[in-house]
Design a protein around this motif. Sequence first.
Motif, PDB file in Angstrom:
ATOM      1  N   THR A 104      25.025 -28.366 -41.336  1.00 23.38           N
ATOM      2  CA  THR A 104      24.573 -28.654 -39.975  1.00 23.38           C
ATOM      3  C   THR A 104      23.101 -28.277 -39.863  1.00 23.38           C
ATOM      4  O   THR A 104      22.602 -27.435 -40.624  1.00 23.38           O
ATOM      5  CB  THR A 104      25.369 -27.855 -38.930  1.00 23.38           C
ATOM      6  N   ARG A 137      21.815 -26.581 -37.593  1.00 21.21           N
ATOM      7  CA  ARG A 137      21.758 -25.181 -37.192  1.00 21.21           C
ATOM      8  C   ARG A 137      21.787 -24.265 -38.415  1.00 21.21           C
ATOM      9  O   ARG A 137      21.010 -23.315 -38.520  1.00 21.21           O
ATOM     10  CB  ARG A 137      22.920 -24.863 -36.252  1.00 21.21           C
ATOM     11  N   ASP A 179      14.525 -31.124 -33.909  1.00 23.46           N
ATOM     12  CA  ASP A 179      15.788 -31.509 -33.295  1.00 23.46           C
ATOM     13  C   ASP A 179      16.294 -30.326 -32.461  1.00 23.46           C
ATOM     14  O   ASP A 179      16.160 -29.172 -32.874  1.00 23.46           O
ATOM     15  CB  ASP A 179      16.804 -31.853 -34.399  1.00 23.46           C
ATOM     16  N   GLU A 188      19.099 -28.920 -31.957  1.00 26.07           N
ATOM     17  CA  GLU A 188      20.021 -28.011 -32.650  1.00 26.07           C
ATOM     18  C   GLU A 188      19.264 -27.063 -33.571  1.00 26.07           C
ATOM     19  O   GLU A 188      19.550 -25.862 -33.630  1.00 26.07           O
ATOM     20  CB  GLU A 188      21.051 -28.821 -33.445  1.00 26.07           C
ATOM     21  N   ASP A 228      16.988 -24.576 -31.420  1.00 24.66           N
ATOM     22  CA  ASP A 228      17.748 -23.486 -30.807  1.00 24.66           C
ATOM     23  C   ASP A 228      17.916 -22.326 -31.783  1.00 24.66           C
ATOM     24  O   ASP A 228      17.720 -21.161 -31.420  1.00 24.66           O
ATOM     25  CB  ASP A 228      19.115 -24.016 -30.360  1.00 24.66           C
ATOM     26  N   MET A 229      18.252 -22.627 -33.031  1.00 24.04           N
ATOM     27  CA  MET A 229      18.434 -21.567 -34.030  1.00 24.04           C
ATOM     28  C   MET A 229      17.106 -20.893 -34.355  1.00 24.04           C
ATOM     29  O   MET A 229      17.019 -19.665 -34.473  1.00 24.04           O
ATOM     30  CB  MET A 229      19.068 -22.137 -35.295  1.00 24.04           C
TER      31      MET A 229
END
Length: 412
Positions: A152, A154, A176, A178, A181-182
Amino acid sequence: MERVKDALASLDHPERDFPALHVAGTNGKGSTCAFVASALQAAGHRVGLYTSPHLVRVNERIRVAGDDISDDVFGQRILEVLERYPSALSDPMTYFEFGTVVALWHFSRERVDVAVLETGLGGRLDATTAANPLVTCITPVSFDHMEYLGHTLREIAGEKAGIFKPHVPVVLARQDPEALDMLLLRAEHLGVPVRLEGRDFEFAVRDTGRLAYQGLAWTLEDLTLSLRGPYQRQNAAVALACLEVLQAQGVAVTPEAARVGLATARWPGRLEEVAARPPVVVDGAHNPAGVAVLLEALRALYAGRPLHLVFGVVADKDRGPMMRALFPLATSVHLTPLDTSRSLPPERYADEARALCSRVVVHGSLEEALAGARGDADATADGLVLCTGSLFLVGAVKRLLARNLGAMQHRQ
């Protein structure tokens, strides 16, 4: 990381002898590093540049002041490292680990003012993470090396974020959601100041077609990029942001030097035209995101020209999306093996290729594949040969053309 750390300790920590920019990401790392190194050199610094993989000669990976390390000095540095860390032989390091240690040792011996370091595969467990960065950077994160980094975005972003150091600022390319966010989560956990593309800096195309940058402190107009393709605008923006943060961290660099650096940087193997009549273009795109930006560049630079594709891929790459994006656009596809044990034999995916393009030829060697594609391109008006799918392929094409040119000059 233990072997790398032990080796560097045996060498009295050469990585501490110079400030560094440390760059990770999936695509655009090398171009970003090339832009930054060129600008720092224009600012008068003695710059060390460590990148991978090489295209033709391993010496390309280690550069000081724009020059590849020579054979003699390379050999000398290897012997010096082995003398000080003989465990490299009894407990063998990987190729990349040992090369990284040699590069850091060489930069220390050469007394570089600043180093620009590109990660190899990921970040968290990458040998370059043993370095001592003043600034870190993450270029766009996408799917690649999933067997090592996760399945993924992430997970992959979490591995890339492994280069973060507590309180050391990071420059982030647009990501992206996702992945972003990480990255932001890891940055917050470590107290890392973040400079984010689209929020803190951006590159723009003016109505006149001129390129401009609005950054943290710099506003630059009428910029020229030496590297071709629309996607290089993002790499240039990220590079400029890195330079701004380096300046804030005490590395002397001016907007004028940055402008020169963008206009003079060299980074072979990315949308590089290596022959004419018919034109032969090589590009190191080797994952779906890389192919997407390659196609954008082809539409901008070679619109309407019949495409004759030389394609080779390693077995662990996600070839399906790459083929589905490229092959239907090609007038002919020439499949070739690669000169590496990781090569995927063309026969294994020839049927997939024939479902996507009406003319697919399987060749036993790159020389045959390139000759076939050039012959097909000669037979069509404005035909273009594109060699892509792997950096192994790009390097092999450059070696083959250089060898053929040398043979022709010798006959003359």
